[in-house]
Motif scaffolding. Structure first.
Motif, PDB file in Angstrom:
ATOM      1  N   LEU A  90      40.381  28.603  46.294  1.00  0.00           N
ATOM      2  CA  LEU A  90      41.517  29.346  47.330  1.00  0.00           C
ATOM      3  C   LEU A  90      42.846  30.140  45.919  1.00  0.00           C
ATOM      4  O   LEU A  90      43.039  31.072  46.223  1.00  0.00           O
ATOM      5  N   THR A  91      42.450  30.044  45.287  1.00  0.00           N
ATOM      6  CA  THR A  91      42.195  30.504  43.406  1.00  0.00           C
ATOM      7  C   THR A  91      41.316  31.276  43.427  1.00  0.00           C
ATOM      8  O   THR A  91      41.913  32.236  41.999  1.00  0.00           O
ATOM      9  N   CYS A  92      41.308  31.837  43.457  1.00  0.00           N
ATOM     10  CA  CYS A  92      39.507  32.328  42.970  1.00  0.00           C
ATOM     11  C   CYS A  92      39.047  33.597  43.909  1.00  0.00           C
ATOM     12  O   CYS A  92      39.053  33.801  45.313  1.00  0.00           O
ATOM     13  N   LEU A  93      38.725  34.409  43.015  1.00  0.00           N
ATOM     14  CA  LEU A  93      39.147  35.816  43.849  1.00  0.00           C
ATOM     15  C   LEU A  93      37.573  36.506  44.388  1.00  0.00           C
ATOM     16  O   LEU A  93      37.780  37.016  45.452  1.00  0.00           O
ATOM     17  N   ARG A  94      36.638  35.045  43.864  1.00  0.00           N
ATOM     18  CA  ARG A  94      35.582  35.600  44.887  1.00  0.00           C
ATOM     19  C   ARG A  94      35.371  34.760  46.539  1.00  0.00           C
ATOM     20  O   ARG A  94      34.597  34.653  47.487  1.00  0.00           O
ATOM     21  N   TYR A  95      36.302  33.945  46.611  1.00  0.00           N
ATOM     22  CA  TYR A  95      36.670  32.973  47.597  1.00  0.00           C
ATOM     23  C   TYR A  95      36.529  34.287  49.008  1.00  0.00           C
ATOM     24  O   TYR A  95      37.233  35.212  49.752  1.00  0.00           O
ATOM     25  N   GLU A  96      35.600  33.645  50.113  1.00  0.00           N
ATOM     26  CA  GLU A  96      35.486  34.301  50.857  1.00  0.00           C
ATOM     27  C   GLU A  96      34.880  36.026  51.017  1.00  0.00           C
ATOM     28  O   GLU A  96      35.231  36.147  51.832  1.00  0.00           O
ATOM     29  N   GLY A  97      34.388  36.066  50.096  1.00  0.00           N
ATOM     30  CA  GLY A  97      34.084  37.536  49.170  1.00  0.00           C
ATOM     31  C   GLY A  97      32.183  37.974  49.468  1.00  0.00           C
ATOM     32  O   GLY A  97      31.148  36.325  49.788  1.00  0.00           O
ATOM     33  N   PRO A  98      32.062  38.679  49.204  1.00  0.00           N
ATOM     34  CA  PRO A  98      30.223  38.585  49.049  1.00  0.00           C
ATOM     35  C   PRO A  98      29.911  37.954  48.070  1.00  0.00           C
ATOM     36  O   PRO A  98      28.713  38.113  47.949  1.00  0.00           O
TER      37      PRO A  98
ATOM     38  N   CYS B 252      30.719  35.552  46.355  1.00  0.00           N
ATOM     39  CA  CYS B 252      30.952  33.956  46.400  1.00  0.00           C
ATOM     40  C   CYS B 252      29.763  33.119  46.398  1.00  0.00           C
ATOM     41  O   CYS B 252      29.168  33.606  46.817  1.00  0.00           O
ATOM     42  N   ALA B 253      29.684  32.611  45.097  1.00  0.00           N
ATOM     43  CA  ALA B 253      28.218  31.443  44.644  1.00  0.00           C
ATOM     44  C   ALA B 253      28.120  31.044  45.625  1.00  0.00           C
ATOM     45  O   ALA B 253      26.598  30.702  45.858  1.00  0.00           O
ATOM     46  N   HIS B 254      29.083  30.155  46.332  1.00  0.00           N
ATOM     47  CA  HIS B 254      28.383  28.929  47.498  1.00  0.00           C
ATOM     48  C   HIS B 254      29.588  29.120  48.625  1.00  0.00           C
ATOM     49  O   HIS B 254      30.284  28.704  48.829  1.00  0.00           O
ATOM     50  N   PRO B 255      29.114  30.143  49.661  1.00  0.00           N
ATOM     51  CA  PRO B 255      30.224  30.595  50.664  1.00  0.00           C
ATOM     52  C   PRO B 255      30.070  29.443  51.358  1.00  0.00           C
ATOM     53  O   PRO B 255      31.050  29.232  52.920  1.00  0.00           O
ATOM     54  N   GLN B 256      29.060  28.736  51.879  1.00  0.00           N
ATOM     55  CA  GLN B 256      29.106  27.485  53.759  1.00  0.00           C
ATOM     56  C   GLN B 256      29.721  26.508  52.687  1.00  0.00           C
ATOM     57  O   GLN B 256      29.716  25.690  53.693  1.00  0.00           O
ATOM     58  N   LYS B 257      30.128  26.063  51.788  1.00  0.00           N
ATOM     59  CA  LYS B 257      30.127  25.038  50.734  1.00  0.00           C
ATOM     60  C   LYS B 257      32.189  25.514  50.325  1.00  0.00           C
ATOM     61  O   LYS B 257      32.607  24.343  50.184  1.00  0.00           O
ATOM     62  N   ALA B 258      32.158  26.887  49.726  1.00  0.00           N
ATOM     63  CA  ALA B 258      33.627  26.446  49.515  1.00  0.00           C
ATOM     64  C   ALA B 258      34.623  26.401  50.540  1.00  0.00           C
ATOM     65  O   ALA B 258      35.008  26.451  52.027  1.00  0.00           O
ATOM     66  N   ALA B 259      35.805  25.694  49.199  1.00  0.00           N
ATOM     67  CA  ALA B 259      37.106  25.203  50.653  1.00  0.00           C
ATOM     68  C   ALA B 259      37.581  24.438  49.332  1.00  0.00           C
ATOM     69  O   ALA B 259      37.796  24.638  47.935  1.00  0.00           O
TER      70      ALA B 259
ATOM     71  N   SER C 205      31.585  26.526  38.639  1.00  0.00           N
ATOM     72  CA  SER C 205      31.194  27.556  37.976  1.00  0.00           C
ATOM     73  C   SER C 205      31.805  29.230  37.594  1.00  0.00           C
ATOM     74  O   SER C 205      31.257  29.660  36.623  1.00  0.00           O
ATOM     75  N   SER C 206      31.733  29.517  39.038  1.00  0.00           N
ATOM     76  CA  SER C 206      32.058  30.749  39.267  1.00  0.00           C
ATOM     77  C   SER C 206      33.015  31.548  39.881  1.00  0.00           C
ATOM     78  O   SER C 206      33.520  32.586  40.214  1.00  0.00           O
ATOM     79  N   TRP C 207      34.234  30.505  39.619  1.00  0.00           N
ATOM     80  CA  TRP C 207      35.390  30.644  39.892  1.00  0.00           C
ATOM     81  C   TRP C 207      36.163  31.999  38.727  1.00  0.00           C
ATOM     82  O   TRP C 207      35.348  32.007  37.153  1.00  0.00           O
ATOM     83  N   ALA C 208      36.619  32.926  39.417  1.00  0.00           N
ATOM     84  CA  ALA C 208      37.486  34.065  38.930  1.00  0.00           C
ATOM     85  C   ALA C 208      39.198  34.259  39.055  1.00  0.00           C
ATOM     86  O   ALA C 208      39.636  33.070  40.650  1.00  0.00           O
ATOM     87  N   PRO C 209      39.852  33.998  38.508  1.00  0.00           N
ATOM     88  CA  PRO C 209      41.363  34.734  38.746  1.00  0.00           C
ATOM     89  C   PRO C 209      42.015  35.872  39.935  1.00  0.00           C
ATOM     90  O   PRO C 209      40.991  36.428  39.982  1.00  0.00           O
TER      91      PRO C 209
END
Length: 81
Positions: free
Chosen positions: A50-58, A60-67, A73-77
């Motif tokens: 929820l605090t990741c720049l990539r969350y629900e974006g193109p 995102c390393a794990h779009p099917q699992k992100a929650a 390891s791909s988290w970005a502020p």
């Protein structure tokens, strides 16, 4: 490689908004640190989807699992304090 906050004057609560050190009474910058370094309490390290720049974006390393609460390891502020 993870990105972390540095133990420098920018992140020290002894430096005021004008970057004047309250302990040493001198002008400081991000290039300095000292033994009286005291991390600002406002800095947060809430690392999850929820605090990741990539969350629900193109990118995102794990779009099917992100929650909420998940870390990876791909988290970005999404914001910088």
């Amino acid at each position: 490689m993870a990105i972390r906050m540095g133990n420098n004057c920018v992140n020290c609560k002894n430096a005021n908004d004008a970057m004047q050190c309250k302990i040493h009474e001198v002008k400081v910058s991000a290039n300095y640190t000292c033994d009286q370094f005291d991390m600002k309490a406002e800095i947060q390290n809430e690392r999850n989807c929820l605090t990741c720049l990539r969350y629900e974006g193109p990118t995102c390393a794990h779009p099917q699992k992100a929650a909420e609460g998940m870390l990876c390891s791909s988290w970005a502020p999404d914001t910088a304090a």
